[in-house]
Each structure stands twice: as structure tokens, then as C-alpha cells.
Write a protein that holds these residues in place. Structure first.
Motif, PDB file in Angstrom:
ATOM      1  N   CYS A 107      -1.394   7.413  -3.764  1.00  0.00           N
ATOM      2  CA  CYS A 107      -0.698   6.926  -2.428  1.00  0.00           C
ATOM      3  C   CYS A 107       0.454   6.609  -2.947  1.00  0.00           C
ATOM      4  O   CYS A 107       0.677   5.903  -3.940  1.00  0.00           O
ATOM      5  CB  CYS A 107      -1.363   5.706  -1.746  1.00  0.00           C
ATOM      6  SG  CYS A 107      -3.316   6.302  -1.276  1.00  0.00           S
TER       7      CYS A 107
ATOM      8  N   ALA B 207       4.132   4.306  -0.966  1.00  0.00           N
ATOM      9  CA  ALA B 207       4.768   3.790   0.076  1.00  0.00           C
ATOM     10  C   ALA B 207       5.987   4.319   0.273  1.00  0.00           C
ATOM     11  O   ALA B 207       6.792   4.066  -0.616  1.00  0.00           O
ATOM     12  CB  ALA B 207       4.746   2.328  -0.074  1.00  0.00           C
ATOM     13  N   ASP B 208       6.236   5.435   1.110  1.00  0.00           N
ATOM     14  CA  ASP B 208       7.710   5.901   1.298  1.00  0.00           C
ATOM     15  C   ASP B 208       8.808   4.778   2.000  1.00  0.00           C
ATOM     16  O   ASP B 208       8.421   4.472   3.085  1.00  0.00           O
ATOM     17  CB  ASP B 208       7.610   7.074   2.306  1.00  0.00           C
ATOM     18  CG  ASP B 208       6.762   8.237   1.226  1.00  0.00           C
ATOM     19  OD1 ASP B 208       6.948   8.204   0.197  1.00  0.00           O
ATOM     20  OD2 ASP B 208       6.416   9.078   2.159  1.00  0.00           O
TER      21      ASP B 208
ATOM     22  N   VAL C 229       8.935   1.387   6.120  1.00  0.00           N
ATOM     23  CA  VAL C 229       7.910   1.882   5.132  1.00  0.00           C
ATOM     24  C   VAL C 229       6.781   2.758   5.916  1.00  0.00           C
ATOM     25  O   VAL C 229       6.285   2.265   6.821  1.00  0.00           O
ATOM     26  CB  VAL C 229       7.136   0.690   4.701  1.00  0.00           C
ATOM     27  CG1 VAL C 229       6.200   1.179   3.457  1.00  0.00           C
ATOM     28  CG2 VAL C 229       8.123  -0.481   3.789  1.00  0.00           C
ATOM     29  N   HIS C 230       6.855   3.931   5.283  1.00  0.00           N
ATOM     30  CA  HIS C 230       5.677   4.640   5.945  1.00  0.00           C
ATOM     31  C   HIS C 230       4.733   5.215   4.809  1.00  0.00           C
ATOM     32  O   HIS C 230       4.919   5.455   3.652  1.00  0.00           O
ATOM     33  CB  HIS C 230       6.475   6.090   6.218  1.00  0.00           C
ATOM     34  CG  HIS C 230       7.360   5.944   7.076  1.00  0.00           C
ATOM     35  ND1 HIS C 230       7.050   5.733   8.839  1.00  0.00           N
ATOM     36  CD2 HIS C 230       8.822   5.851   7.288  1.00  0.00           C
ATOM     37  CE1 HIS C 230       8.244   5.577   9.229  1.00  0.00           C
ATOM     38  NE2 HIS C 230       9.322   5.632   8.429  1.00  0.00           N
ATOM     39  N   PRO C 231       3.436   5.189   5.321  1.00  0.00           N
ATOM     40  CA  PRO C 231       2.369   5.584   4.319  1.00  0.00           C
ATOM     41  C   PRO C 231       2.542   7.178   3.918  1.00  0.00           C
ATOM     42  O   PRO C 231       3.067   7.819   4.581  1.00  0.00           O
ATOM     43  CB  PRO C 231       0.901   5.867   5.213  1.00  0.00           C
ATOM     44  CG  PRO C 231       1.487   4.697   6.279  1.00  0.00           C
ATOM     45  CD  PRO C 231       2.897   5.093   6.578  1.00  0.00           C
TER      46      PRO C 231
ATOM     47  N   ASN D 138       2.216  -3.314   1.090  1.00  0.00           N
ATOM     48  CA  ASN D 138       2.181  -1.794   0.982  1.00  0.00           C
ATOM     49  C   ASN D 138       0.954  -1.305   0.833  1.00  0.00           C
ATOM     50  O   ASN D 138       0.530  -0.106   1.620  1.00  0.00           O
ATOM     51  CB  ASN D 138       3.030  -1.290   0.031  1.00  0.00           C
ATOM     52  CG  ASN D 138       4.765  -1.250   0.403  1.00  0.00           C
ATOM     53  OD1 ASN D 138       5.133  -1.614   1.475  1.00  0.00           O
ATOM     54  ND2 ASN D 138       5.389  -1.167  -0.749  1.00  0.00           N
TER      55      ASN D 138
ATOM     56  N   ILE E  75      -1.034   1.116   3.976  1.00  0.00           N
ATOM     57  CA  ILE E  75      -1.479   2.550   3.542  1.00  0.00           C
ATOM     58  C   ILE E  75      -2.884   2.626   3.934  1.00  0.00           C
ATOM     59  O   ILE E  75      -3.745   3.474   4.575  1.00  0.00           O
ATOM     60  CB  ILE E  75      -1.322   2.877   2.018  1.00  0.00           C
ATOM     61  CG1 ILE E  75       0.486   3.153   2.287  1.00  0.00           C
ATOM     62  CG2 ILE E  75      -1.994   4.413   1.796  1.00  0.00           C
ATOM     63  CD1 ILE E  75       0.635   3.668   0.351  1.00  0.00           C
TER      64      ILE E  75
ATOM     65  N   THR F  39       1.176  -1.302  -5.345  1.00  0.00           N
ATOM     66  CA  THR F  39       1.081   0.238  -4.804  1.00  0.00           C
ATOM     67  C   THR F  39       2.364   1.094  -5.037  1.00  0.00           C
ATOM     68  O   THR F  39       3.463   0.387  -5.012  1.00  0.00           O
ATOM     69  CB  THR F  39       0.887   0.006  -3.264  1.00  0.00           C
ATOM     70  OG1 THR F  39      -0.145  -0.793  -2.928  1.00  0.00           O
ATOM     71  CG2 THR F  39       1.071   1.196  -2.492  1.00  0.00           C
TER      72      THR F  39
ATOM     73  N   SER G 201       5.514   3.316  -4.914  1.00  0.00           N
ATOM     74  CA  SER G 201       6.771   3.428  -4.030  1.00  0.00           C
ATOM     75  C   SER G 201       7.728   4.376  -4.067  1.00  0.00           C
ATOM     76  O   SER G 201       8.027   4.961  -5.569  1.00  0.00           O
ATOM     77  CB  SER G 201       7.360   2.003  -3.721  1.00  0.00           C
ATOM     78  OG  SER G 201       7.974   1.693  -4.447  1.00  0.00           O
TER      79      SER G 201
END
Length: 310
Positions: free
Chosen positions: A13, A15-16, A27-29, A58, A62, A82, A84
Motif C-alpha cells: 500500500c 499513500a500518494d 493524500v490518496h490511497p 496514512n 488506506i 506507511t 508514501s
């Protein structure tokens, strides 16, 4: 929909963190395997994601996102932060990434045994966690089909020769491999994608799928190539397009009874019409995703609507 058994996705996973000019960071999953798991769950499949998430904001974001789509998230409990990525979008909506990722997945017992295992991207090649991923794939192969997407991230692949060896090890463990033409260009500069796909077929998969963005996709099987065009849509961005293609592919294969125990023997003899149907599902799923911002794959009804209109 019929229950085709549990699908296990193994991988990262991410965090974008998207920074647009004049706006606060969002922040996007993200993370390719996580996106595939989310897409499969949205399409109605019982889906488990084995990954690493930190006990941070983050990670909580997610985990909540994946759970909202129906993904059963499992971790090894070892991550302190997490992973990123700082994401930059160009004028055409294409994304580039600068990663802050540690991948050291520990062995985890997975029960019940899955019908299918999907892996790829950082999790399948980044040491030391990649060794755990491949051990899990090997242990599942006697009763599960396997798919793989290299989803090349050059900044995290190390030197090219080592990356190619690791990718080809994953290819050899898989029944189905999907790669973009950009992935193949980085791995094998200057070679034609269809020639690479033919070589990969010789390593063991029943089929190799090559995505070509707006030019559609190509399936390479022992009987030869099968192309399909991409639906024409207005592109918001391309984030998650390949992952939606993958989840759409697996969704269609499941509908045709081509995942799970016994499917490995049937895949090499699959007929052309079935392959075309699988590819149509895959490109339609990707088209829905690129038509809206972020890695936002279709649900089952959205995919049916997209197929009906293309």
C-alpha cells in the motif's frame, strides 16, 4: 455473482501525496496491489490483501478506504510507517512518483487457501520482503492460479539486470502476466513488446497481456496474438488504469471459470472469443478509471454499463 473462492493479493500500500500548483497536498490511497484488491472487491469478489501498514494517519486512511470497498486487509504487524509517494501529474494526467518505501514483509499464515493469488509491483521485487512474497506464491500454486504485474517503478527497481532477473522469476511462477509497453521498454530497451511477451510465454505463463494506453491491449497466447482496442473516453488522469485493467481481467477470468484449482490446465487452450471477452472487460474497467480522478475503479454495475456502451 457466483462465489469463485477467495482471491489473495500480496503487495504494498502507498499513500500518494498529490501536490497541485496553488493547492494544499492531498493524500490518496494507492499502491498497485492495493488498487487491484480494491477493484476486485468492488466487482464483488471475496478479496484479501496481505500488506504492510503503519499505525499512522496514512495507514488509517488506506485501511478505511480498502475496508469501504470490502477488502479484508491483513498485515504482518511490523511496519512503523506507511509507505508514501510524492505524485506529480503532467498536462495529460500522467503520473510520476518519488517514493519513500520500505518493504520487509514477514512470513504470515494465510487461511483459508485462496483460489487465486495476485502480486506485483514493488512488493514482488523489493528485498527483503519480496522473498516472503515469492514463498507465499510458491506455497499457494498447487491449488491456486497466479497472476503478476511488474508495474515497474524505476526508482525502486535497482540496476536493470537484477530487476530483469527478479521480474522473470515472478513471470515463471505465474499463469497470467500483465505488463504495460512502458514496463517492457524499461526492462528490455529497444525490444518489441510482442517479442518480449513471446519470450515470457516460454517461461511458463499461459498468457501475457500487454497494455498500450489509448491504443488498447494485446494478449499473447501459444496460438498467437489477440488485440483489442481501448474505448474512447475523456481522460481525467491515468492513475490506477493498469490496476483497473488487472482487476477487470481477473473478474472476467473468474466468470469464465479460469481461476482456481484446475484452471491452470484449461488456460492454455482457451478459445479466442473468451480471450476477447476478457480483454473487453479489462479495457472497459481501465477506461472507467481514467475517466475520473485517481485510482477509482468501477463497481460491477458500472463495468456492465461501460461494456454495454462500447
Amino acid at each position: 455473482m457466483p462465489d469463485h473462492g477467495e482471491l489473495l493479493v500480496i503487495g504494498e500500500c502507498v499513500a500518494d501525496i498529490v501536490q497541485l500548483p496553488g493547492e494544499a497536498p492531498r493524500v490518496h490511497p494507492g499502491g498497485s496491489p492495493a488498487n487491484v484488491a480494491y477493484g476486485l472487491a468492488r466487482l464483488g469478489h471475496r478479496t484479501v490483501l496481505l500488506t504492510q501498514l503503519g499505525a499512522d494517519d496514512n495507514g488509517r486512511l488506506i485501511r478505511a478506504h480498502l475496508a469501504s470497498g470490502g477488502v479484508d486487509v491483513r498485515t504482518d504487524g511490523s511496519a512503523t510507517a506507511t509507505p508514501s509517494a510524492a505524485v506529480t501529474l503532467d498536462a495529460a494526467g500522467r503520473a510520476t512518483y518519488a517514493f519513500d518505501v520500505t518493504w520487509d514483509l514477514s512470513p504470515v499464515a494465510v487461511a483459508p487457501a485462496p483460489a487465486h493469488v495476485h502480486t506485483g509491483s514493488i512488493g514482488a521485487v523489493a528485498a527483503p520482503g519480496s522473498a516472503t512474497v515469492l514463498d507465499l506464491v510458491r506455497s499457494a500454486r498447487p491449488t491456486a492460479t497466479v497472476s503478476y504485474d511488474p508495474n515497474v517503478r524505476p526508482a525502486l527497481m535497482g540496476d536493470r539486470a537484477t530487476a530483469v532477473r527478479r521480474v522473470e522469476e515472478c513471470v515463471a511462477l505465474s499463469d497470467l502476466v500483465k505488463a504495460s509497453d512502458e514496463d517492457l521498454e524499461w526492462l528490455y530497451p529497444g525490444e518489441e513488446p510482442d517479442r518480449i511477451a513471446e519470450r515470457w510465454l516460454g517461461l511458463g505463463p499461459a498468457a501475457v497481456l500487454v497494455t498500450r494506453g489509448g491504443d488498447g491491449a494485446l494478449a499473447l497466447l501459444p496460438g498467437g496474438p489477440i488485440p483489442v482496442e481501448a474505448p474512447r473516453v475523456e481522460v481525467a488522469d491515468t492513475v490506477g488504469a493498469g490496476d483497473a485493467f488487472m482487476s477487470g481481467t481477473l473478474h472476467a477470468l473468474a466468470a469464465h471459470g479460469l481461476i482456481g484449482e484446475g484452471a491452470r490446465e484449461r488456460l492454455p487452450a482457451v478459445d479466442r472469443d473468451t480471450v476477447v471477452d476478457v480483454l473487453r472487460h479489462a479495457v472497459a474497467s481501465a477506461a472507467v478509471t481514467v475517466s475520473r480522478a485517481g485510482a477509482n475503479p468501477p463497481g460491477a454495475h458500472e463495468l456492465r454499463d461501460a461494456l454495454a456502451h462500447n
